[in-house]
Design an enzyme around this catalytic site. Structure first.
Site, short mmCIF file in Angstrom:
data_model
loop_
_atom_site.label_atom_id
_atom_site.label_comp_id
_atom_site.label_asym_id
_atom_site.label_seq_id
_atom_site.Cartn_x
_atom_site.Cartn_y
_atom_site.Cartn_z
N MET A 137 35.71 94.89 26.08
CA MET A 137 35.55 93.74 25.20
C MET A 137 36.33 92.54 25.72
O MET A 137 35.88 91.40 25.63
CB MET A 137 36.04 94.11 23.78
CG MET A 137 35.16 95.13 23.08
SD MET A 137 33.48 94.51 22.77
CE MET A 137 33.82 93.21 21.59
N HIS A 434 0.15 65.77 86.36
CA HIS A 434 0.67 64.92 85.29
C HIS A 434 2.12 64.54 85.58
O HIS A 434 2.49 63.35 85.54
CB HIS A 434 0.58 65.68 83.96
CG HIS A 434 0.95 64.86 82.77
ND1 HIS A 434 0.02 64.36 81.89
CD2 HIS A 434 2.16 64.43 82.30
CE1 HIS A 434 0.63 63.67 80.94
NE2 HIS A 434 1.93 63.71 81.17
N GLU A 435 2.96 65.53 85.88
CA GLU A 435 4.37 65.25 86.13
C GLU A 435 4.56 64.52 87.46
O GLU A 435 5.46 63.67 87.58
CB GLU A 435 5.18 66.56 86.12
CG GLU A 435 5.12 67.32 84.81
CD GLU A 435 5.56 66.48 83.62
OE1 GLU A 435 6.38 65.56 83.80
OE2 GLU A 435 5.07 66.73 82.51
#
Length: 650
Positions: A137, A434-435
């Site tokens: 309690m 591309h590079e």
């Protein structure tokens, strides 16, 4: 208070006592006592009327039953020994002569407290049960009290107070921000000796706003001020003030300043203040939302300080443009300190700080690292050295070498290398050209930094990359440099179109960046020859971040069309320039692309040797494609290149 506690405990003490008394009563009520004389008891034994009896030798307590009656009667004999002499022989004789009607008896060697000894275990059990109930309690009550306290504390500021002498931060741990530390040293002096300022009538700034990009050390500077001044440091985030319940933010602001005043001199640090300090009336929430009430309370608290209260507000943000003007006026945040990207000297000092405790190989030169990391913040430099140490540990090395640092630099800038990612020959060919297009365009433009490395191995979201490391710090860019940047960005798309006869989605990021640069050149930087040095449009018209709900274009439809035409011409001119560069270096384009197809990577030295037709460093002539193996100049359609994850970061 004591009476209340006693009242709370009293029921748990009374209940066990009542239970013990009840048990004692019930146990005693099972027996009856008759008002008989001693000789009458003995006569009943002589007449054979006793059916059974129990005699406690220690206490003389006699419990017996008579024939035809199940009631247990109780009697206390005056003398146990005399009583046994009087009845025992008769009982034995009766049992011998009447085997079917025997008298059962039992002599108990108990104590005078036998009743309590029987009740004691039950009493202890009952008491323990009562105590257990009491604690349960009590815990429930405490939990309910804590919930109530949390509810009551909902309006309290979630502030973190730090005053640890062992872990305090000082200005020695802050590198690359000499001017910023000098500005903040006045704050430290005021907190240490406020009388020296007040005697001369000087007023220390009530609020200091640290402005700068993320990772430049704004929070670290605030902690260093607190560490140098040796005062309590209250840290809170701007978002901690804002809640869904109206009035909570304002309550937390009041609580924060109350705590700071109680511990003055002190420093209050509000990180990311733009979360609570944005323009009032911005967005769709109107002017009466919770955030604006919190801001109003913050304005009142900051402006209400006395001269010598010793509470200084330090705040940090990377969005000063969206803060409310009332927050920035003198008397509130009356000093702004810009914490910008460190220069080469600052980066060198930052590297010295983070290099402590890390073993480096003799080939590591922090000056070279500082020179090659232009644009890095302090947080990124710390992350760079940490990644280098992790790579060295993964490779079972005893020290960090320059190879780990270079690889960590690329990892921080581009992302993690994905060698397990399988790509087709056509995709590899596309990425190589591309590079190579990016690299050759960079090589032929004087304003561009030298190529540091080319790779067609996927990293992060990029299918490949061409990296150039800046050789010097730049605080601005000229028009020619920006036009050359456009040429380099378009190098990959032009190479695809010239050699492969098709274009792919791999250049989408390049085109997006090129379009953004060209639009800013026309609308923001005033670099258009046709439209002149005029800025078009507003930079602060976002509904949730800026000042207004709707933006109004400050130029006509004709000007809008002219802007689009000018941007288109800038991009087309850059495309034509790039096309001319690659057509004049087509043999080099095939050579570099072929090298990448076979080796996947090319360092800056190898790329320069390929462009100049010199012997490759490290005696790598066998890695250069022969004339027979060079990729054909004829255009070939590429139809099976994925449209996902082929964007590359040049």
């Amino acid at each position: 208070m004591k009476n209340q506690k006693l009242k709370a405990i009293l029921p748990y003490l009374i209940i066990p006592v009542v239970m013990i008394i009840a048990i004692s009563y019930l146990s005693s009520s099972q027996t009856k006592s008759k008002d008989l004389k001693y000789y009458e008891i003995v006569q009943m034994f002589d007449d054979g009327k006793i059916a059974s009896y129990d005699l406690n030798i220690s206490s003389g307590s006699l419990k017996y039953t008579v024939d035809g009656d199940e009631t247990v009667y109780k009697y206390t004999v005056p003398s146990v020994s005399i009583f046994i002499q009087d009845i025992h022989e008769n009982v034995v004789e009766h049992n011998r002569n009447n085997p079917d009607d025997r008298i059962s008896y039992n002599y108990i060697a108990g104590s005078s407290y036998s009743m309590w000894s029987n009740i004691l275990p039950l009493a202890v059990t009952t008491l323990l049960f009562g105590l257990l109930m009491f604690f349960l309690m009590r815990k429930t009550t405490q939990s309910a009290q804590n919930d109530l306290n949390q509810t009551m504390m909902f309006g309290k500021a979630k502030v973190k107070m730090s005053k640890d002498q062992k872990k305090k931060t000082t200005f020695d741990q802050v590198a690359g921000a000499d001017e910023e530390k000098e500005e903040l040293s006045e704050i430290v002096e005021f907190l240490k000796n406020p009388a020296a300022f007040s005697e001369l009538g000087a007023r220390i700034p009530k609020g200091v706003l640290l402005v700068g990009p993320p990772g430049t050390g704004k929070t670290l500077l605030a902690r260093a001020v607190a560490g140098e001044a040796d005062v309590p440091f209250f840290s809170i985030s701007g978002s901690d003030f804002v809640e869904m319940y109206v009035g909570v933010g304002a309550s937390r602001v009041r609580d924060l300043f109350q705590q700071a005043k109680k511990n003055s001199p002190s420093i209050v640090f509000i990180d990311e203040i733009d979360a609570v300090g944005r323009h009032r009336g911005a967005g769709m929430g109107g002017g009466h939302d919770e955030r604006e009430q919190t801001l109003n309370q913050l304005l009142v608290e900051m402006d209400g300080f006395g001269v010598n209260e010793g509470v200084i507000i330090i705040a940090a943000t990377n969005r000063p443009d969206i803060l409310d003007p009332a927050l920035l006026r003198p008397g509130r945040f009356d000093r702004q300190i810009t914490v910008n990207y460190p220069d080469m000297k600052g980066r060198r000092e930052i590297l010295d700080v983070h290099a402590k405790g890390k073993p480096f190989a003799p080939d590591v030169d922090l000056d070279v690292i500082a020179k090659s990391t232009a644009g890095f913040t302090g947080a990124e430099l710390e992350n760079l050295l940490n990644e280098s140490a992790l790579l060295a540990a993964r490779r079972k090395k005893k020290a960090i070498t320059m190879n780990e640092i270079e690889e960590a630099t690329i990892k921080v800038v581009v992302g993690t290398e994905k060698r397990s990612h399988k790509i087709s020959d056509k995709e590899k060919k596309l990425t190589a050209y591309h590079e190579a297009g990016h690299a050759i365009a960079t090589y032929n433009l004087e304003t561009q930094d030298a190529v540091h490395e080319i790779s067609i191995i996927p990293r992060g979201m990029a299918g490949g990359y061409t990296m150039s490391i800046p050789t010097e710090d730049k605080s601005y860019k000229s028009k020619n440099e920006m036009l050359d940047d456009l040429v380099v960005l378009l190098g990959g798309r032009v190479a695809e179109a010239l050699v492969l006869g098709d274009i792919s989605t791999g250049a989408s990021n390049d085109i997006e960046r090129a379009s953004d640069i060209s639009r800013k050149m026309v609308t923001k930087y005033g670099m258009s020859e046709k439209l002149g040095p005029i800025a078009f449009g507003s930079q602060n018209d976002e509904v949730f971040l800026g000042r207004t709900y709707g933006s109004v274009r400050n130029y006509s439809e004709k000007i809008a069309a002219d802007i689009d035409i000018e941007i288109n011409e800038i991009i087309k001119n850059a495309y034509a320039r790039c096309e001319a560069i690659l057509n004049s270096n087509m043999d080099k384009l095939h050579l570099v692309a072929g090298y990448l197809m076979e080796n996947e990577k090319a360092s800056g030295e190898v790329f320069k040797a390929l462009m100049e037709g010199k012997e490759l460093p490290g005696n790598n002539e066998a890695q250069v494609p022969s004339e027979a193996n060079q990729l054909p100049e004829a255009k070939e359609a590429v139809s099976d290149i994925p449209t996902e994850n082929t964007e590359e970061n040049s």
